[in-house]
Design a protein around this motif. Structure first.
Motif, PDB file in Angstrom:
ATOM      1  N   ALA A  37       3.334   6.657  -5.178  1.00 25.32           N
ATOM      2  CA  ALA A  37       2.552   5.704  -4.297  1.00 25.32           C
ATOM      3  C   ALA A  37       2.757   4.341  -4.717  1.00 25.32           C
ATOM      4  CB  ALA A  37       0.952   6.170  -4.387  1.00 25.32           C
TER       5      ALA A  37
ATOM      6  N   THR B  10       0.769  -1.131  -0.035  1.00 19.45           N
ATOM      7  CA  THR B  10      -0.117  -0.134   0.310  1.00 19.45           C
ATOM      8  C   THR B  10       0.747   1.307   0.059  1.00 19.45           C
ATOM      9  OG1 THR B  10      -1.514  -1.249   1.269  1.00 19.45           O
ATOM     10  CG2 THR B  10      -1.941   1.290   1.184  1.00 19.45           C
ATOM     11  N   GLY B  11       0.484   2.166  -0.962  1.00 22.35           N
ATOM     12  CA  GLY B  11       1.198   3.492  -0.901  1.00 22.35           C
ATOM     13  C   GLY B  11       0.096   4.639  -0.968  1.00 22.35           C
ATOM     14  N   SER B  12       0.637   5.925  -0.367  1.00 18.03           N
ATOM     15  CA  SER B  12      -0.448   7.065  -0.357  1.00 18.03           C
ATOM     16  C   SER B  12      -0.418   7.585  -1.645  1.00 18.03           C
ATOM     17  CB  SER B  12       0.061   7.923   0.701  1.00 18.03           C
ATOM     18  OG  SER B  12      -0.106   7.052   2.056  1.00 18.03           O
TER      19      SER B  12
ATOM     20  N   GLU C 259       6.001   3.261  -3.140  1.00 25.82           N
ATOM     21  CA  GLU C 259       5.805   3.007  -1.821  1.00 25.82           C
ATOM     22  C   GLU C 259       5.183   1.735  -1.617  1.00 25.82           C
ATOM     23  OE1 GLU C 259       3.634   5.017   2.070  1.00 25.82           O
ATOM     24  OE2 GLU C 259       3.619   6.080   0.099  1.00 25.82           O
ATOM     25  N   ALA C 260       4.317   1.504  -2.520  1.00 26.50           N
ATOM     26  CA  ALA C 260       3.533   0.158  -2.323  1.00 26.50           C
ATOM     27  C   ALA C 260       4.455  -1.049  -2.600  1.00 26.50           C
ATOM     28  CB  ALA C 260       2.423   0.073  -3.168  1.00 26.50           C
TER      29      ALA C 260
ATOM     30  N   GLY D 235      -5.944   8.951  -1.942  1.00 26.37           N
ATOM     31  CA  GLY D 235      -6.152   8.108  -0.800  1.00 26.37           C
ATOM     32  C   GLY D 235      -5.163   6.859  -1.303  1.00 26.37           C
ATOM     33  N   ASP D 236      -5.183   5.787  -0.614  1.00 30.52           N
ATOM     34  CA  ASP D 236      -4.449   4.514  -0.652  1.00 30.52           C
ATOM     35  C   ASP D 236      -4.382   4.148  -1.998  1.00 30.52           C
ATOM     36  OD1 ASP D 236      -3.396   4.891   2.018  1.00 30.52           O
ATOM     37  OD2 ASP D 236      -4.418   3.643   2.731  1.00 30.52           O
TER      38      ASP D 236
ATOM     39  N   VAL E 214      -3.395   0.356  -3.554  1.00 34.82           N
ATOM     40  CA  VAL E 214      -3.018  -0.913  -3.003  1.00 34.82           C
ATOM     41  C   VAL E 214      -2.920  -1.851  -4.169  1.00 34.82           C
ATOM     42  CG1 VAL E 214      -3.960  -2.742  -1.717  1.00 34.82           C
ATOM     43  CG2 VAL E 214      -4.573  -0.723  -1.010  1.00 34.82           C
TER      44      VAL E 214
ATOM     45  N   SER F 173      -7.918   1.552  -5.633  1.00 32.72           N
ATOM     46  CA  SER F 173      -7.175   2.928  -6.041  1.00 32.72           C
ATOM     47  C   SER F 173      -8.428   4.035  -6.118  1.00 32.72           C
ATOM     48  CB  SER F 173      -6.700   2.875  -7.312  1.00 32.72           C
ATOM     49  OG  SER F 173      -6.100   3.972  -7.631  1.00 32.72           O
TER      50      SER F 173
END
Length: 227
Positions: free
Chosen positions: A219, A154-156, A222-223, A160-161, A163, A181
């Motif tokens: 994101a 999960t990333g921001s 990050e995920a 929002g998130d 995934v 998403s």
């Protein structure tokens, strides 16, 4: 799996002086100065480690110094960041990391892209400090192996998130799917097809961001990093 992926991402791995910077392209690399010896215990291998990410104007680097159990010094450098905004935030961001003993910091209001780049660079340096290895050299010269299976990260994102479900074979990423998403259709989410194909080809997250989808690109990376 988490350990191996973190090393790969730290080796290949990262928001602007304004809250929305749609033209920023971001890549991430890590250069590590390995410690002399690996300690038998403690959170870190004592030494100096550097992580890099792309900020608003160019490369942002974070160098941390550690003893066996703590971060003892942090330096953030971004010579191409806007001097009065992102550049002015670097010392504060470095102090936040030192105080928090972590890359999970609040950042500086008004310097969103720079704050995000510093956090990503710091996280890469911290992951290197935990292993004490020259992860960049390992990723370039060594064989990458995974524990086969499908994992969720999960990333921001901007809305929002984000995934992702990422499927690995024994030695390669074989598939990436969006689980959840809220990114804007036909704008931010254009990054998915481009970056997924690049990640499969590169067999990791050391890939370019997509211009016009800065937050979604970050994101996605990050995920990958938290898999």
């Amino acid at each position: 799996m988490g350990k191996q992926m973190a090393l790969v991402l730290a080796a290949t791995v990262a928001v602007s002086a304004t809250v929305c910077s749609s033209g920023s392209s971001s890549t991430a690399t890590t250069t590590v100065a390995p410690a002399e010896t690996a300690g038998a215990s403690g959170a870190y291998v004592a030494g100096t480690y550097t992580g890099e990410d792309s900020g608003f104007g160019g490369t942002v680097s974070v160098t941390i110094t550690t003893d066996g159990s703590s971060i003892t010094d942090v330096e953030a450098v971004g010579n191409d960041e806007t001097e009065t905004i992102g550049g002015a935030a670097l010392a504060d961001l470095a102090q936040q990391i030192l105080d928090a003993q972590s890359a999970e910091i609040d950042g500086v209001s008004g310097a969103t892209i720079t704050s995000g780049a510093v956090k990503e660079a710091a996280q890469a340096a911290i992951e290197a400090a935990k292993s004490g290895e020259d992860t960049a050299a390992s990723a370039e010269g060594g064989e990458i192996t995974y524990t086969a299976g499908t994992y969720t990260g999960t990333g921001s994102g901007y809305n929002g998130d984000v995934v992702l479900d990422v499927t690995f074979g024994d030695d390669a990423i074989t598939d990436i799917q969006v689980n959840t998403s809220g990114e804007t259709a036909h704008v931010s989410d254009i990054a998915y097809d481009i970056m997924f194909a690049d990640a499969i080809e590169a067999n990791g997250s050391g890939i370019d961001s997509v211009s016009g989808a800065t937050f979604t690109s970050r994101a996605i990376k990050e995920a990958f990093r938290v898999l």
